[in-house]
Design an enzyme around this catalytic site. Structure first.
Site, PDB file in Angstrom:
ATOM      1  N   GLU A 129      32.227 -57.791  51.476  1.00 43.62           N
ATOM      2  CA  GLU A 129      31.421 -56.696  51.665  1.00 43.62           C
ATOM      3  C   GLU A 129      31.701 -55.463  50.616  1.00 43.62           C
ATOM      4  O   GLU A 129      31.610 -53.934  51.494  1.00 43.62           O
ATOM      5  CB  GLU A 129      31.884 -56.821  53.760  1.00 43.62           C
ATOM      6  CG  GLU A 129      31.575 -57.893  54.238  1.00 43.62           C
ATOM      7  CD  GLU A 129      30.850 -58.827  54.106  1.00 43.62           C
ATOM      8  OE1 GLU A 129      29.851 -58.039  53.787  1.00 43.62           O
ATOM      9  OE2 GLU A 129      30.492 -58.751  55.591  1.00 43.62           O
TER      10      GLU A 129
ATOM     11  N   HIS B  25      35.545 -52.985  59.159  1.00 42.19           N
ATOM     12  CA  HIS B  25      34.687 -53.635  59.257  1.00 42.19           C
ATOM     13  C   HIS B  25      35.161 -54.777  60.076  1.00 42.19           C
ATOM     14  O   HIS B  25      35.947 -55.084  59.517  1.00 42.19           O
ATOM     15  CB  HIS B  25      33.512 -53.439  58.210  1.00 42.19           C
ATOM     16  CG  HIS B  25      32.591 -55.221  58.941  1.00 42.19           C
ATOM     17  ND1 HIS B  25      31.425 -55.371  59.341  1.00 42.19           N
ATOM     18  CD2 HIS B  25      32.605 -56.067  58.215  1.00 42.19           C
ATOM     19  CE1 HIS B  25      31.651 -56.548  60.085  1.00 42.19           C
ATOM     20  NE2 HIS B  25      32.259 -57.150  58.593  1.00 42.19           N
TER      21      HIS B  25
ATOM     22  N   HIS C  97      35.779 -57.523  63.553  1.00 40.58           N
ATOM     23  CA  HIS C  97      34.584 -58.532  63.883  1.00 40.58           C
ATOM     24  C   HIS C  97      34.780 -59.416  65.914  1.00 40.58           C
ATOM     25  O   HIS C  97      35.218 -60.081  66.716  1.00 40.58           O
ATOM     26  CB  HIS C  97      34.594 -59.998  64.347  1.00 40.58           C
ATOM     27  CG  HIS C  97      33.625 -60.256  62.419  1.00 40.58           C
ATOM     28  ND1 HIS C  97      33.914 -60.658  61.233  1.00 40.58           N
ATOM     29  CD2 HIS C  97      32.915 -59.227  61.651  1.00 40.58           C
ATOM     30  CE1 HIS C  97      33.224 -60.784  60.470  1.00 40.58           C
ATOM     31  NE2 HIS C  97      32.952 -60.083  60.348  1.00 40.58           N
TER      32      HIS C  97
ATOM     33  N   TYR D 259      29.296 -42.434  78.993  1.00 43.26           N
ATOM     34  CA  TYR D 259      29.642 -40.583  77.780  1.00 43.26           C
ATOM     35  C   TYR D 259      30.181 -40.884  76.705  1.00 43.26           C
ATOM     36  O   TYR D 259      30.021 -39.956  75.904  1.00 43.26           O
ATOM     37  CB  TYR D 259      30.088 -39.607  79.188  1.00 43.26           C
ATOM     38  CG  TYR D 259      31.816 -39.677  78.759  1.00 43.26           C
ATOM     39  CD1 TYR D 259      32.721 -39.161  77.880  1.00 43.26           C
ATOM     40  CD2 TYR D 259      31.620 -40.134  80.429  1.00 43.26           C
ATOM     41  CE1 TYR D 259      33.707 -39.341  77.905  1.00 43.26           C
ATOM     42  CE2 TYR D 259      33.117 -40.182  80.411  1.00 43.26           C
ATOM     43  CZ  TYR D 259      34.576 -40.133  79.349  1.00 43.26           C
ATOM     44  OH  TYR D 259      35.566 -39.556  79.933  1.00 43.26           O
TER      45      TYR D 259
ATOM     46  N   HIS E  84      26.512 -60.279  63.355  1.00 39.45           N
ATOM     47  CA  HIS E  84      27.878 -60.377  62.515  1.00 39.45           C
ATOM     48  C   HIS E  84      28.764 -59.626  63.381  1.00 39.45           C
ATOM     49  O   HIS E  84      30.166 -60.344  63.245  1.00 39.45           O
ATOM     50  CB  HIS E  84      26.941 -59.453  61.371  1.00 39.45           C
ATOM     51  CG  HIS E  84      27.954 -59.921  60.173  1.00 39.45           C
ATOM     52  ND1 HIS E  84      27.730 -59.546  58.762  1.00 39.45           N
ATOM     53  CD2 HIS E  84      29.278 -59.104  59.964  1.00 39.45           C
ATOM     54  CE1 HIS E  84      28.715 -58.838  57.976  1.00 39.45           C
ATOM     55  NE2 HIS E  84      29.976 -58.855  58.724  1.00 39.45           N
TER      56      HIS E  84
ATOM     57  N   TYR F  60      37.989 -34.304  70.993  1.00 38.19           N
ATOM     58  CA  TYR F  60      37.765 -35.455  72.017  1.00 38.19           C
ATOM     59  C   TYR F  60      39.030 -36.012  71.210  1.00 38.19           C
ATOM     60  O   TYR F  60      38.268 -36.479  69.944  1.00 38.19           O
ATOM     61  CB  TYR F  60      37.378 -35.579  72.300  1.00 38.19           C
ATOM     62  CG  TYR F  60      37.132 -37.283  73.617  1.00 38.19           C
ATOM     63  CD1 TYR F  60      36.692 -36.663  74.890  1.00 38.19           C
ATOM     64  CD2 TYR F  60      37.360 -37.766  73.001  1.00 38.19           C
ATOM     65  CE1 TYR F  60      37.428 -37.884  75.844  1.00 38.19           C
ATOM     66  CE2 TYR F  60      38.198 -38.969  74.209  1.00 38.19           C
ATOM     67  CZ  TYR F  60      37.937 -39.160  75.718  1.00 38.19           C
ATOM     68  OH  TYR F  60      37.773 -39.760  76.040  1.00 38.19           O
TER      69      TYR F  60
END
Length: 216
Positions: free
Chosen positions: A74, A93, A95, A114, A156, A209
């Site tokens: 990837e 990335h 899964h 939120y 994916h 935050y």
């Protein structure tokens, strides 16, 4: 972080957290961090518990590398994100179960909570489906990330960016939590969405935050 070895060590530590965090299992998923005129990325097909710092592959912005191991299949969307997004210094990335389940349904995550603000906008989009490792998938990911900090990937998984590795990992965990809450809410009834004004208020106050603020 300018020291390559320190960055390799951090990337290795975060990669080894993937299984325990529930974000990925086995050899699925990949991580990278911007470095110099390229990036460091996890290699293709290697279990994270066997990974060493020297196994991380340095790839330049033309997709070239000089390493005994191949970079993640990837690598293209990692490269293209860094080229298009100067705010991104790390890409995760993965899964995870709930985000991937929504991606299998090709569903966006709307402003039902939120914490949608963790993705940088009023939704977390689902990128269109394309074969893994292709330029078409990279193009779809960039489109879904426009004005956003995370996206789902149809059939994916999920992707999050950050100003450093810790922030990108934090964001990935939060997106998976949000996906779990949304999936549960869909089983209970019809989630009520926040208004545009309510989302804008949250986005305005969200800069400090958790790990949301830039950590360059």
């Amino acid at each position: 972080m300018n020291d390559e070895q320190a960055l390799r060590d951090e990337l290795l530590a975060q990669a080894r957290r993937l299984g325990a965090s529930g974000l990925s299992q086995g050899t699925s998923g990949n991580l990278s961090a911007r470095h110099g005129d390229g990036f460091l990325v996890t290699p293709s097909g290697m279990p994270y518990d066997e990974l060493r710092a020297e196994d991380l592959v340095r790839v330049d912005m033309q997709g070239r590398y000089e390493h005994r191991l191949r970079p993640s299949s990837e690598w293209r969307f990692h490269r293209d994100i860094y080229a298009a997004r100067p705010d991104a210094a790390a890409v995760v990335h993965v899964h995870p179960p709930h985000a991937t389940a929504l991606a299998m349904c090709r569903m966006d995550i709307p402003a039902a909570h939120y914490m949608i603000a963790v993705g940088g906008g009023d939704s977390i989009r689902c990128a269109g489906y394309h074969t893994y490792g292709t330029q078409a998938l990279s193009d779809a990911v960039l489109e879904a990330l426009d004005g956003r900090l995370a996206c789902l990937m149809a059939n994916h998984g999920m992707l999050a960016v950050g100003s450093d590795l810790a922030q990108a990992m934090w964001r990935a965990v939060e997106v998976e939590t949000l996906a779990r809450h949304y999936a549960l809410a869909l089983q209970v009834g019809r989630p009520v969405l926040l208004t545009d004004g309510e989302v804008a208020d949250v986005l305005a106050t969200f800069a400090n935050y958790g790990l949301m603020s830039p950590r360059s």
